[in-house]
Motif scaffolding. Structure first.
Motif, PDB file in Angstrom:
ATOM      1  N   LEU A 196     -27.869 -25.134  93.231  1.00 31.27           N
ATOM      2  CA  LEU A 196     -28.461 -24.321  92.171  1.00 31.27           C
ATOM      3  C   LEU A 196     -27.466 -24.112  91.032  1.00 31.27           C
ATOM      4  O   LEU A 196     -27.847 -24.100  89.854  1.00 31.27           O
ATOM      5  CB  LEU A 196     -28.904 -22.972  92.735  1.00 31.27           C
ATOM      6  N   ASP A 197     -26.194 -23.966  91.381  1.00 32.10           N
ATOM      7  CA  ASP A 197     -25.165 -23.798  90.361  1.00 32.10           C
ATOM      8  C   ASP A 197     -25.063 -25.038  89.489  1.00 32.10           C
ATOM      9  O   ASP A 197     -24.944 -24.952  88.257  1.00 32.10           O
ATOM     10  CB  ASP A 197     -23.824 -23.504  91.032  1.00 32.10           C
ATOM     11  N   GLU A 198     -25.112 -26.220  90.120  1.00 34.13           N
ATOM     12  CA  GLU A 198     -25.050 -27.471  89.362  1.00 34.13           C
ATOM     13  C   GLU A 198     -26.280 -27.617  88.467  1.00 34.13           C
ATOM     14  O   GLU A 198     -26.177 -28.018  87.290  1.00 34.13           O
ATOM     15  CB  GLU A 198     -24.970 -28.652  90.333  1.00 34.13           C
ATOM     16  N   LYS A 199     -27.436 -27.228  89.000  1.00 30.51           N
ATOM     17  CA  LYS A 199     -28.673 -27.294  88.222  1.00 30.51           C
ATOM     18  C   LYS A 199     -28.610 -26.309  87.050  1.00 30.51           C
ATOM     19  O   LYS A 199     -29.039 -26.615  85.940  1.00 30.51           O
ATOM     20  CB  LYS A 199     -29.862 -26.968  89.127  1.00 30.51           C
ATOM     21  N   ARG A 200     -28.052 -25.137  87.309  1.00 33.69           N
ATOM     22  CA  ARG A 200     -27.923 -24.128  86.253  1.00 33.69           C
ATOM     23  C   ARG A 200     -26.999 -24.622  85.135  1.00 33.69           C
ATOM     24  O   ARG A 200     -27.305 -24.474  83.941  1.00 33.69           O
ATOM     25  CB  ARG A 200     -27.360 -22.838  86.843  1.00 33.69           C
ATOM     26  N   ARG A 201     -25.883 -25.218  85.517  1.00 29.22           N
ATOM     27  CA  ARG A 201     -24.921 -25.677  84.524  1.00 29.22           C
ATOM     28  C   ARG A 201     -25.470 -26.839  83.691  1.00 29.22           C
ATOM     29  O   ARG A 201     -25.253 -26.901  82.479  1.00 29.22           O
ATOM     30  CB  ARG A 201     -23.615 -26.068  85.201  1.00 29.22           C
ATOM     31  N   SER A 202     -26.187 -27.746  84.337  1.00 32.49           N
ATOM     32  CA  SER A 202     -26.752 -28.870  83.591  1.00 32.49           C
ATOM     33  C   SER A 202     -27.871 -28.396  82.656  1.00 32.49           C
ATOM     34  O   SER A 202     -27.999 -28.900  81.522  1.00 32.49           O
ATOM     35  CB  SER A 202     -27.299 -29.933  84.562  1.00 32.49           C
ATOM     36  N   THR A 203     -28.658 -27.426  83.117  1.00 30.06           N
ATOM     37  CA  THR A 203     -29.708 -26.863  82.259  1.00 30.06           C
ATOM     38  C   THR A 203     -29.099 -26.106  81.091  1.00 30.06           C
ATOM     39  O   THR A 203     -29.594 -26.174  79.962  1.00 30.06           O
ATOM     40  CB  THR A 203     -30.625 -25.930  83.078  1.00 30.06           C
ATOM     41  N   GLN A 204     -28.013 -25.369  81.355  1.00 29.19           N
ATOM     42  CA  GLN A 204     -27.316 -24.649  80.292  1.00 29.19           C
ATOM     43  C   GLN A 204     -26.771 -25.621  79.248  1.00 29.19           C
ATOM     44  O   GLN A 204     -26.866 -25.373  78.038  1.00 29.19           O
ATOM     45  CB  GLN A 204     -26.168 -23.822  80.877  1.00 29.19           C
ATOM     46  N   THR A 205     -26.240 -26.744  79.710  1.00 30.34           N
ATOM     47  CA  THR A 205     -25.712 -27.765  78.791  1.00 30.34           C
ATOM     48  C   THR A 205     -26.829 -28.329  77.922  1.00 30.34           C
ATOM     49  O   THR A 205     -26.664 -28.494  76.700  1.00 30.34           O
ATOM     50  CB  THR A 205     -25.032 -28.901  79.577  1.00 30.34           C
ATOM     51  N   ALA A 206     -27.976 -28.622  78.564  1.00 27.07           N
ATOM     52  CA  ALA A 206     -29.121 -29.146  77.809  1.00 27.07           C
ATOM     53  C   ALA A 206     -29.612 -28.130  76.785  1.00 27.07           C
ATOM     54  O   ALA A 206     -29.950 -28.481  75.642  1.00 27.07           O
ATOM     55  CB  ALA A 206     -30.254 -29.519  78.770  1.00 27.07           C
ATOM     56  N   LEU A 207     -29.637 -26.851  77.175  1.00 27.74           N
ATOM     57  CA  LEU A 207     -30.074 -25.798  76.257  1.00 27.74           C
ATOM     58  C   LEU A 207     -29.093 -25.670  75.089  1.00 27.74           C
ATOM     59  O   LEU A 207     -29.511 -25.562  73.930  1.00 27.74           O
ATOM     60  CB  LEU A 207     -30.186 -24.470  77.004  1.00 27.74           C
ATOM     61  N   ASP A 208     -27.812 -25.687  75.388  1.00 26.21           N
ATOM     62  CA  ASP A 208     -26.799 -25.576  74.328  1.00 26.21           C
ATOM     63  C   ASP A 208     -26.904 -26.735  73.345  1.00 26.21           C
ATOM     64  O   ASP A 208     -26.792 -26.545  72.125  1.00 26.21           O
ATOM     65  CB  ASP A 208     -25.393 -25.539  74.942  1.00 26.21           C
ATOM     66  N   THR A 209     -27.133 -27.932  73.884  1.00 28.67           N
ATOM     67  CA  THR A 209     -27.267 -29.116  73.025  1.00 28.67           C
ATOM     68  C   THR A 209     -28.493 -29.002  72.130  1.00 28.67           C
ATOM     69  O   THR A 209     -28.445 -29.315  70.931  1.00 28.67           O
ATOM     70  CB  THR A 209     -27.370 -30.389  73.886  1.00 28.67           C
ATOM     71  N   THR A 210     -29.605 -28.557  72.702  1.00 26.73           N
ATOM     72  CA  THR A 210     -30.850 -28.409  71.935  1.00 26.73           C
ATOM     73  C   THR A 210     -30.697 -27.365  70.844  1.00 26.73           C
ATOM     74  O   THR A 210     -31.132 -27.563  69.700  1.00 26.73           O
ATOM     75  CB  THR A 210     -32.000 -28.021  72.880  1.00 26.73           C
ATOM     76  N   LEU A 211     -30.080 -26.234  71.188  1.00 25.70           N
ATOM     77  CA  LEU A 211     -29.877 -25.174  70.200  1.00 25.70           C
ATOM     78  C   LEU A 211     -28.934 -25.630  69.083  1.00 25.70           C
ATOM     79  O   LEU A 211     -29.145 -25.299  67.902  1.00 25.70           O
ATOM     80  CB  LEU A 211     -29.318 -23.924  70.880  1.00 25.70           C
ATOM     81  N   ALA A 212     -27.902 -26.365  69.456  1.00 29.23           N
ATOM     82  CA  ALA A 212     -26.952 -26.866  68.449  1.00 29.23           C
ATOM     83  C   ALA A 212     -27.643 -27.822  67.483  1.00 29.23           C
ATOM     84  O   ALA A 212     -27.423 -27.764  66.264  1.00 29.23           O
ATOM     85  CB  ALA A 212     -25.785 -27.551  69.144  1.00 29.23           C
ATOM     86  N   GLU A 213     -28.493 -28.708  68.035  1.00 25.17           N
ATOM     87  CA  GLU A 213     -29.213 -29.649  67.188  1.00 25.17           C
ATOM     88  C   GLU A 213     -30.194 -28.915  66.270  1.00 25.17           C
ATOM     89  O   GLU A 213     -30.344 -29.251  65.086  1.00 25.17           O
ATOM     90  CB  GLU A 213     -29.970 -30.661  68.046  1.00 25.17           C
ATOM     91  N   SER A 214     -30.842 -27.898  66.812  1.00 24.72           N
ATOM     92  CA  SER A 214     -31.786 -27.109  66.019  1.00 24.72           C
ATOM     93  C   SER A 214     -31.061 -26.388  64.882  1.00 24.72           C
ATOM     94  O   SER A 214     -31.552 -26.350  63.741  1.00 24.72           O
ATOM     95  CB  SER A 214     -32.492 -26.101  66.921  1.00 24.72           C
ATOM     96  N   ASN A 215     -29.914 -25.826  65.166  1.00 23.93           N
ATOM     97  CA  ASN A 215     -29.134 -25.135  64.131  1.00 23.93           C
ATOM     98  C   ASN A 215     -28.660 -26.104  63.049  1.00 23.93           C
ATOM     99  O   ASN A 215     -28.646 -25.784  61.851  1.00 23.93           O
ATOM    100  CB  ASN A 215     -27.931 -24.433  64.754  1.00 23.93           C
ATOM    101  N   LYS A 216     -28.260 -27.304  63.482  1.00 24.12           N
ATOM    102  CA  LYS A 216     -27.801 -28.309  62.534  1.00 24.12           C
ATOM    103  C   LYS A 216     -28.920 -28.724  61.585  1.00 24.12           C
ATOM    104  O   LYS A 216     -28.732 -28.832  60.357  1.00 24.12           O
ATOM    105  CB  LYS A 216     -27.284 -29.528  63.300  1.00 24.12           C
ATOM    106  N   LEU A 217     -30.121 -28.916  62.176  1.00 26.88           N
ATOM    107  CA  LEU A 217     -31.266 -29.308  61.353  1.00 26.88           C
ATOM    108  C   LEU A 217     -31.660 -28.194  60.387  1.00 26.88           C
ATOM    109  O   LEU A 217     -32.050 -28.451  59.248  1.00 26.88           O
ATOM    110  CB  LEU A 217     -32.460 -29.674  62.232  1.00 26.88           C
ATOM    111  N   SER A 218     -31.554 -26.943  60.855  1.00 27.89           N
ATOM    112  CA  SER A 218     -31.909 -25.814  59.978  1.00 27.89           C
ATOM    113  C   SER A 218     -31.022 -25.787  58.743  1.00 27.89           C
ATOM    114  O   SER A 218     -31.489 -25.508  57.633  1.00 27.89           O
ATOM    115  CB  SER A 218     -31.776 -24.499  60.760  1.00 27.89           C
ATOM    116  N   LYS A 219     -29.741 -26.073  58.934  1.00 23.92           N
ATOM    117  CA  LYS A 219     -28.824 -26.116  57.799  1.00 23.92           C
ATOM    118  C   LYS A 219     -29.176 -27.264  56.857  1.00 23.92           C
ATOM    119  O   LYS A 219     -29.133 -27.122  55.624  1.00 23.92           O
ATOM    120  CB  LYS A 219     -27.386 -26.262  58.285  1.00 23.92           C
ATOM    121  N   GLU A 220     -29.525 -28.424  57.453  1.00 22.24           N
ATOM    122  CA  GLU A 220     -29.903 -29.577  56.631  1.00 22.24           C
ATOM    123  C   GLU A 220     -31.166 -29.289  55.834  1.00 22.24           C
ATOM    124  O   GLU A 220     -31.278 -29.658  54.654  1.00 22.24           O
ATOM    125  CB  GLU A 220     -30.113 -30.812  57.510  1.00 22.24           C
ATOM    126  N   ILE A 221     -32.116 -28.593  56.488  1.00 22.47           N
ATOM    127  CA  ILE A 221     -33.378 -28.255  55.800  1.00 22.47           C
ATOM    128  C   ILE A 221     -33.100 -27.354  54.606  1.00 22.47           C
ATOM    129  O   ILE A 221     -33.658 -27.529  53.517  1.00 22.47           O
ATOM    130  CB  ILE A 221     -34.355 -27.586  56.790  1.00 22.47           C
TER     131      ILE A 221
END
Length: 423
Positions: free
Chosen positions: A35-60
Motif C-alpha cells: 500500500l505504501d508503494e501504491k501510495r507513493r506512485s499515486t502521489q508521484t502521478a498526482l504531483d506530475t499532473t498538477l505540475a503539468e496543469s500549473n505549467k499550462l495555466s501559466k502558458e495560457i
C-alpha cells in the motif's frame, strides 16, 4: 502504531521481533509495504499532473496577454482534462492512505528485547516477590462472603439496578473505597504526579490514539447515538490530552495522575475466578501517566515500578511482579510489568496493576512530538500504570486482614477511613 519508515527500513527485524507475540507478521507487513508503494506512485502521478496543469495555466495566461486567444483556448481544454485526472488521483490517494492507516493499525507494538517468549500468562516471568502471606483463621472466607457478612458490598443490588459486575458499596465498604482512592492520589502526588480530573467518555479519535480502537472495540461500552465510548481506563483521556501536540523538551517528564471509574464489557468472562470483585464491568482505578524523552523512558518505567512497590509495602500486602511474555503482552505495549497481590482466602494471585512503556507506538498515533536539541520534531515515549486498581486491592485487604473479630484496616489507611476495623 509503528512508524512507516521503520516498517520500510526494518521489515525483517520487525517480523522476527513479533514472533515473540506468536504471530506471523509477514502478511501484515507486506500489505503495508504494498500500500505504501501504491501510495507513493499515486502521489508521484498526482504531483506530475498538477505540475503539468500549473505549467499550462501559466502558458495560457501568457497567450492571452499576447492576444493569442485561439491557442489559449486549445490549451484550456487540455487543462480541463488534467483537472479531472488530478481529482481522480487525489481521491484514489485518499482511499489508499485510509487503507494504509487501517493496515498499520493491525500491527501490534514490537516487544522490547527483555520481553520473554511465551504463549500465555502461564509463561510470564516472575522477577520479584515480597511480603509474608498471613496465616488466616480456620474458617476464613473469600471477600464476597465477607462483604455479605459485614454488609459492606451488595452484589445483588448491583444486579437489580444494572446487572452483574456492577457492585454497590455500602457503609464502611464505601468509605474504605473512598479512602483507597484518596490514599493512592496522595501517594502519586507526593511522587511528583499532577492530579487531574478528566472526562469519562471519549470520542473515536481518542480511542484510536491510545490503541483501544480498533483492537479492543468489543470490550468497550459504546454510546451509539453520540458515537462516544465509556473509558476502560484513565490512560485514554489523560494520554489524549497530548494528541496533536508538540511539547518542549524542557517539559519532560510530564507526569499526571487521575482517578476515574472504568468500564469494560469483559465479554466471555465466566466461572469461579470472576466471582465478587475479581472481575467487574465498572470499577474504580487511579492511574499514572508519563510522557517522556525516549532517552529516559525505561529509567522512568523502573521508577514507576518502584513507586507501586512502595504503595504495596505500606498496605502490607504480599505481592509479586511479573514481566509479561510476548503471548500475554498488550497490543500497544513494548514492555509490561504486572503486579499481583496474593489472595489468601482464594489461594490465588490477583492482578492489581500493569505498568507499561509504549515507546513511540501511542505517540505516533497521537502525533505527540517534542523538539530535540537541534530543533527537529521527534516522537515522545508514553508510559502508564495502575496506581492502583481498587477491586482486587480491596479484595486482598478484606481477605488477608480478616480475623475472628472482624477485618482490620491497614494502618496507613486508618487516617483516611476514620476507623480501624470492620466488624
Amino acid at each position: 502504531m509503528l512508524q512507516l519508515h521503520v516498517v520500510r527500513d526494518k521489515k525483517d527485524d520487525i517480523i522476527n521481533a513479533l514472533k515473540k507475540r506468536n504471530i506471523d507478521a509477514a502478511p501484515l507487513i507486506d500489505e503495508v509495504l504494498q500500500l505504501d508503494e501504491k501510495r507513493r506512485s499515486t502521489q508521484t502521478a498526482l504531483d506530475t499532473t498538477l505540475a503539468e496543469s500549473n505549467k499550462l495555466s501559466k502558458e495560457i495566461g501568457m497567450l492571452f496577454k499576447s492576444g493569442k486567444a485561439q491557442e489559449a483556448n486549445v490549451l484550456k481544454e487540455k487543462t480541463g482534462s488534467l483537472k479531472e485526472d488530478s481529482k481522480k488521483l487525489s481521491d484514489e490517494l485518499n482511499t489508499i492512505a485510509e487503507e494504509l492507516q487501517k493496515a498499520l493499525y493491525k500491527i501490534p507494538n514490537v516487544p522490547h528485547d527483555s520481553v520473554p517468549a511465551g504463549n500465555s500468562d502461564e509463561d510470564n516471568e516472575e522477577i520479584f516477590k515480597e511480603g509474608e502471606v498471613p496465616t488466616l483463621i480456620a474458617d476464613a472466607l473469600p471477600h464476597w462472603e465477607l462483604a455479605k457478612k459485614y454488609d459492606i458490598i451488595n452484589f445483588e443490588l448491583g444486579v437489580k439496578v444494572t446487572g452483574a459486575g456492577f457492585p454497590v458499596y455500602k457503609g464502611k465498604g464505601a468509605r474504605l473505597q473512598r479512602a483507597l482512592i484518596s490514599y493512592f492520589l496522595d501517594k502519586n502526588a507526593e511522587a511528583g504526579y499532577t492530579e487531574i480530573q478528566v472526562p469519562h467518555l471519549v470520542n473515536e479519535a481518542s480511542g484510536l490514539g491510545t490503541g483501544q480502537l480498533p483492537d479492543k472495540e468489543g470490550q468497550m461500552y459504546h454510546v451509539g447515538e453520540d458515537d462516544l465510548y465509556l473509558i476502560p481506563t484513565a490512560e485514554v483521556p489523560v494520554t489524549n490530552l497530548f494528541r496533536d501536540e508538540i511539547v518542549a523538551e524542557s517539559d519532560f517528564p510530564i507526569c499526571y495522575t487521575a482517578y476515574t471509574p472504568c468500564f469494560r464489557r469483559e465479554a466471555g468472562s465466566y466461572g469461579a475466578h470472576v466471582r465478587g470483585l475479581n472481575r467487574l464491568h465498572q470499577f474504580d482505578k487511579v492511574e499514572i501517566v508519563r510522557v517522556e524523552n525516549p532517552a529516559n523512558s525505561f529509567k522512568a518505567l523502573d521508577g514507576m515500578v518502584e513507586h507501586v512497590k512502595n504503595i504495596l509495602r505500606e498496605l502490607k500486602l504480599p505481592y509479586r511482579i511479573l514481566r509479561l511474555c510476548g503471548g500475554d503482552l498488550g497490543f500497544t505495549s513494548a514492555l509490561t510489568f504486572d503486579f499481583e497481590v496474593f489472595s489468601t482466602a482464594q489461594d490465588r494471585w490477583l492482578e492489581i496493576s500493569s505498568v507499561s512503556n509504549f515507546e513511540t507506538y501511542q505517540a505516533n498515533r497521537l502525533k505527540l512530538r517534542y523538539k530535540d536539541e537541534n530543533g527537529k520534531s521527534q516522537l515522545a515515549h508514553t508510559l502508564n500504570g495502575s496506581s492502583l486498581a481498587l477491586p482486587r486491592v480491596l479484595a486482598g485487604i478484606l481477605e488477608n486482614y480478616q480475623t475472628a473479630d472482624g477485618i482490620e484496616i491497614p494502618e496507613v489507611l486508618v487516617p483516611y477511613c476514620g476507623f480501624s476495623r470492620i466488624d
